[in-house]
Design a protein around this motif. Structure first.
Motif, PDB file in Angstrom:
ATOM      1  N   VAL A  54       0.726  -1.059   0.138  1.00 36.79           N
ATOM      2  CA  VAL A  54       0.049  -0.044  -0.123  1.00 36.79           C
ATOM      3  C   VAL A  54       0.789   1.081  -0.064  1.00 36.79           C
ATOM      4  N   THR A  55       1.831   1.382   0.746  1.00 33.15           N
ATOM      5  CA  THR A  55       2.885   2.337   0.756  1.00 33.15           C
ATOM      6  C   THR A  55       3.422   2.712  -0.331  1.00 33.15           C
ATOM      7  N   PHE A  56       3.652   1.545  -1.424  1.00 35.19           N
ATOM      8  CA  PHE A  56       4.212   1.986  -2.719  1.00 35.19           C
ATOM      9  C   PHE A  56       2.936   2.697  -3.728  1.00 35.19           C
ATOM     10  N   LEU A  57       1.920   1.848  -3.743  1.00 41.05           N
ATOM     11  CA  LEU A  57       0.847   2.206  -4.372  1.00 41.05           C
ATOM     12  C   LEU A  57       0.162   3.586  -4.092  1.00 41.05           C
ATOM     13  N   ILE A  58       0.341   4.039  -2.868  1.00 43.04           N
ATOM     14  CA  ILE A  58      -0.454   5.170  -2.578  1.00 43.04           C
ATOM     15  C   ILE A  58      -0.024   6.347  -3.050  1.00 43.04           C
ATOM     16  N   PRO A  92       9.525   1.172 -15.480  1.00 42.49           N
ATOM     17  CA  PRO A  92       8.425   0.876 -15.416  1.00 42.49           C
ATOM     18  C   PRO A  92       7.962   0.424 -13.892  1.00 42.49           C
ATOM     19  N   ILE A  93       6.709   0.471 -13.698  1.00 47.49           N
ATOM     20  CA  ILE A  93       6.035   0.384 -12.162  1.00 47.49           C
ATOM     21  C   ILE A  93       6.687  -0.950 -11.690  1.00 47.49           C
ATOM     22  N   PRO A  94       6.565  -2.159 -12.344  1.00 46.44           N
ATOM     23  CA  PRO A  94       7.101  -3.255 -11.651  1.00 46.44           C
ATOM     24  C   PRO A  94       8.332  -3.287 -11.369  1.00 46.44           C
ATOM     25  N   VAL A  95       9.160  -2.581 -12.053  1.00 44.83           N
ATOM     26  CA  VAL A  95      10.723  -2.441 -11.687  1.00 44.83           C
ATOM     27  C   VAL A  95      10.785  -1.708 -10.419  1.00 44.83           C
ATOM     28  N   GLN A  96      10.078  -0.595 -10.259  1.00 44.28           N
ATOM     29  CA  GLN A  96      10.177   0.289  -9.276  1.00 44.28           C
ATOM     30  C   GLN A  96       9.596  -0.438  -7.989  1.00 44.28           C
ATOM     31  N   PHE A  97       8.741  -1.184  -8.214  1.00 45.10           N
ATOM     32  CA  PHE A  97       8.012  -1.920  -7.045  1.00 45.10           C
ATOM     33  C   PHE A  97       9.150  -2.816  -6.535  1.00 45.10           C
ATOM     34  N   ALA A  98       9.811  -3.682  -7.470  1.00 49.31           N
ATOM     35  CA  ALA A  98      10.702  -4.582  -7.044  1.00 49.31           C
ATOM     36  C   ALA A  98      11.855  -3.816  -6.189  1.00 49.31           C
ATOM     37  N   ASN A  99      12.378  -2.778  -6.692  1.00 48.55           N
ATOM     38  CA  ASN A  99      13.709  -2.305  -6.139  1.00 48.55           C
ATOM     39  C   ASN A  99      12.953  -1.592  -4.688  1.00 48.55           C
ATOM     40  N   TYR A 100      11.919  -1.293  -4.733  1.00 49.04           N
ATOM     41  CA  TYR A 100      11.186  -0.445  -3.282  1.00 49.04           C
ATOM     42  C   TYR A 100      11.402  -1.822  -2.495  1.00 49.04           C
ATOM     43  N   MET A 101      10.908  -2.952  -2.743  1.00 51.88           N
ATOM     44  CA  MET A 101      10.594  -4.173  -2.017  1.00 51.88           C
ATOM     45  C   MET A 101      11.984  -4.570  -1.476  1.00 51.88           C
ATOM     46  N   MET A 102      13.100  -4.432  -2.276  1.00 53.87           N
ATOM     47  CA  MET A 102      14.360  -4.989  -1.882  1.00 53.87           C
ATOM     48  C   MET A 102      14.994  -3.753  -0.965  1.00 53.87           C
ATOM     49  N   ILE A 301       4.344  14.839   6.715  1.00 54.93           N
ATOM     50  CA  ILE A 301       3.658  14.130   5.686  1.00 54.93           C
ATOM     51  C   ILE A 301       2.896  15.279   4.933  1.00 54.93           C
ATOM     52  N   VAL A 302       2.230  16.555   5.677  1.00 53.27           N
ATOM     53  CA  VAL A 302       1.786  17.521   4.835  1.00 53.27           C
ATOM     54  C   VAL A 302       2.765  17.934   3.837  1.00 53.27           C
ATOM     55  N   GLN A 303       3.980  18.129   4.430  1.00 57.09           N
ATOM     56  CA  GLN A 303       4.948  18.968   3.549  1.00 57.09           C
ATOM     57  C   GLN A 303       5.428  18.096   2.233  1.00 57.09           C
ATOM     58  N   ALA A 304       5.713  16.730   2.779  1.00 61.91           N
ATOM     59  CA  ALA A 304       6.129  15.794   1.708  1.00 61.91           C
ATOM     60  C   ALA A 304       4.882  15.314   0.479  1.00 61.91           C
ATOM     61  N   ILE A 305       3.630  15.564   0.912  1.00 67.17           N
ATOM     62  CA  ILE A 305       2.721  15.498  -0.037  1.00 67.17           C
ATOM     63  C   ILE A 305       2.301  16.670  -0.888  1.00 67.17           C
ATOM     64  N   SER A 306       2.239  17.784  -0.183  1.00 65.96           N
ATOM     65  CA  SER A 306       1.538  19.163  -0.675  1.00 65.96           C
ATOM     66  C   SER A 306       2.477  19.773  -1.563  1.00 65.96           C
ATOM     67  N   ILE A 307       3.924  19.841  -1.059  1.00 70.94           N
ATOM     68  CA  ILE A 307       4.711  20.687  -1.663  1.00 70.94           C
ATOM     69  C   ILE A 307       6.038  19.902  -2.260  1.00 70.94           C
ATOM     70  N   ASP A 308       6.452  18.886  -1.704  1.00 73.56           N
ATOM     71  CA  ASP A 308       7.898  18.413  -2.125  1.00 73.56           C
ATOM     72  C   ASP A 308       7.717  17.068  -3.201  1.00 73.56           C
ATOM     73  N   LYS A 309       6.366  16.417  -2.922  1.00 75.01           N
ATOM     74  CA  LYS A 309       6.161  15.396  -3.857  1.00 75.01           C
ATOM     75  C   LYS A 309       7.168  14.250  -3.497  1.00 75.01           C
ATOM     76  N   ASP A 310       7.639  14.215  -2.144  1.00 73.43           N
ATOM     77  CA  ASP A 310       8.811  13.313  -1.624  1.00 73.43           C
ATOM     78  C   ASP A 310       8.147  12.120  -1.609  1.00 73.43           C
ATOM     79  N   TYR A 311       8.158  11.196  -2.377  1.00 73.99           N
ATOM     80  CA  TYR A 311       7.718   9.813  -2.406  1.00 73.99           C
ATOM     81  C   TYR A 311       8.279   8.995  -1.302  1.00 73.99           C
ATOM     82  N   PRO A 312       9.816   8.990  -1.100  1.00 74.18           N
ATOM     83  CA  PRO A 312      10.334   8.289  -0.063  1.00 74.18           C
ATOM     84  C   PRO A 312       9.916   8.559   1.275  1.00 74.18           C
ATOM     85  N   VAL A 313       9.680   9.796   1.575  1.00 79.46           N
ATOM     86  CA  VAL A 313       9.426  10.111   3.047  1.00 79.46           C
ATOM     87  C   VAL A 313       7.713   9.929   3.092  1.00 79.46           C
TER      88      VAL A 313
END
Length: 346
Positions: A54-58, A92-102, A301-313
């Motif tokens: 979920v954290t990856f897809l969200i 591609p999304i599957p590659v990003q997901f695999a890297n994220y899981m690792m 979370i507000v800063q990461a979502i609304s301003i920075d689009k900081d996916y890892p955070v």
């Protein structure tokens, strides 16, 4: 087992506590605990796995492009594409997901796009501030909710003091229905603006304990009212049980009557309800932090979502909040198992 003067023994409790002669043997109880812990461990593994997915897809649902946010509004298309490639967002999304899981398996959520440090470090730096207001709020709402619910339940036993019972229902129902951010704003207006007794928001100019009073109070009010309402209803039922009537007939002291015989049966219901409330409290804490400018996970979370689009955070923050919620639920289940071993089979 208490006894009356010159009379037969009084049952120490109702049907919620089994008779010692017919209770489960130590071996059976140990087996129940083993099965309980295995089930909870398996459930925890499944939930954490789902949480990682979920954290990856969200973040895919968040509008905006982090590459554009990092490169700047005046960046050329080539510069934006270069940033996207550096971040790995062109894969591609599957590659990003695999890297994220690792990475997650190794405890690595990636580096923050804004701070250029591990995202988990950014999140963990804010966690103590969030826990500093949620833990006191949890303890306070349980103590206040159970105490008030018991007191009103005893006072209105057998439909006595109807005005008190009606007033209690109206007041607690109203407070528990008011959104947290409205309660927080009202507390600021009353205690910071009108009375000038407490700081309106977090600031290094104020002591941390003073600045935490209003956030803790705003998190406590609604939950305490919800717990009190349920405890009062349960108390009304327990007070009419035969063992409680017998105990009242022997004129036992109030402490023994209510604290020893009534409270243990109320704790199971109160703790079960509090597990739901405590999980929701984490979400409320994020809103409360925004109102009081509290430097916890809410601001991150507000800063990461609304301003920075900081996916890892964002991913690291959602994961940490989810893990805290799972741990709270597990701890409550263990406490319930200690209080009432029959819940181990649920």
């Amino acid at each position: 087992m208490p006894t009356g003067p010159g009379g037969p023994p009084i049952p120490a409790d109702g049907p919620d506590i089994p008779d010692p002669g017919g209770g489960p043997r130590a071996a059976s109880l140990a087996g129940a605990w083993r099965r309980f812990l295995l089930r909870r461990a398996a459930g925890l593994i499944v939930n954490v796995t789902l949480l990682v997915v979920v954290t990856f897809l969200i973040v895919q649902l968040i509008p905006g492009d982090p590459a554009t946010a990092i490169a700047g509004e005046n960046a050329t298309l080539d510069q934006v594409e270069m940033v996207r490639t550096q971040l790995g967002l062109d894969q591609p999304i599957p590659v990003q997901f695999a890297n994220y899981m690792m990475g997650v398996i190794q405890g690595d959520f990636g580096d923050s796009y804004r701070f250029r440090v591990p995202a988990l470090d950014v999140v963990m730096a804010a966690v103590p501030y969030t826990l500093a207001i949620t833990i006191p709020a949890v303890l306070l709402l349980l103590v206040v909710g159970i105490a008030v619910g018991m007191a009103v339940g005893v006072a209105t036993r057998a439909d006595r003091r109807r005005f008190l019972g009606t007033s209690f229902n109206v007041v607690t129902g109203f407070i528990s229905s008011v959104p947290v951010y409205v309660q927080a704003t009202a507390l600021v207006v009353i205690f910071a603006v009108w009375l000038r007794a407490l700081p309106p928001a977090y600031s290094q100019a104020y002591d941390l304990s003073q600045a935490a009073i209003l956030p803790v109070l705003s998190l406590t009010l609604g939950g305490a009212c919800a717990v009190a309402r349920v405890v009062r209803r349960e108390a009304a039922v327990i007070l009419e049980q035969d063992y409680m009537r017998t105990a009242r007939g022997w004129r036992l002291p109030s402490l023994a009557l209510y604290a020893k015989h009534m409270l243990p049966n109320l704790l199971t219901t109160a703790l079960t309800l509090s597990g739901i409330i405590l999980t929701a409290l984490l979400g409320s804490a994020l809103i409360t932090e925004a109102v009081f400018a509290w430097p916890g996970l809410g601001g991150v979370i507000v800063q990461a979502i609304s301003i920075d689009k900081d996916y890892p955070v964002i991913r690291a923050a959602v994961f940490v909040i989810g893990v805290i919620s799972l741990v709270i639920t597990l701890v409550i289940d263990v406490i319930l198992g200690i209080i009432d071993p029959r819940t181990l089979g649920d």
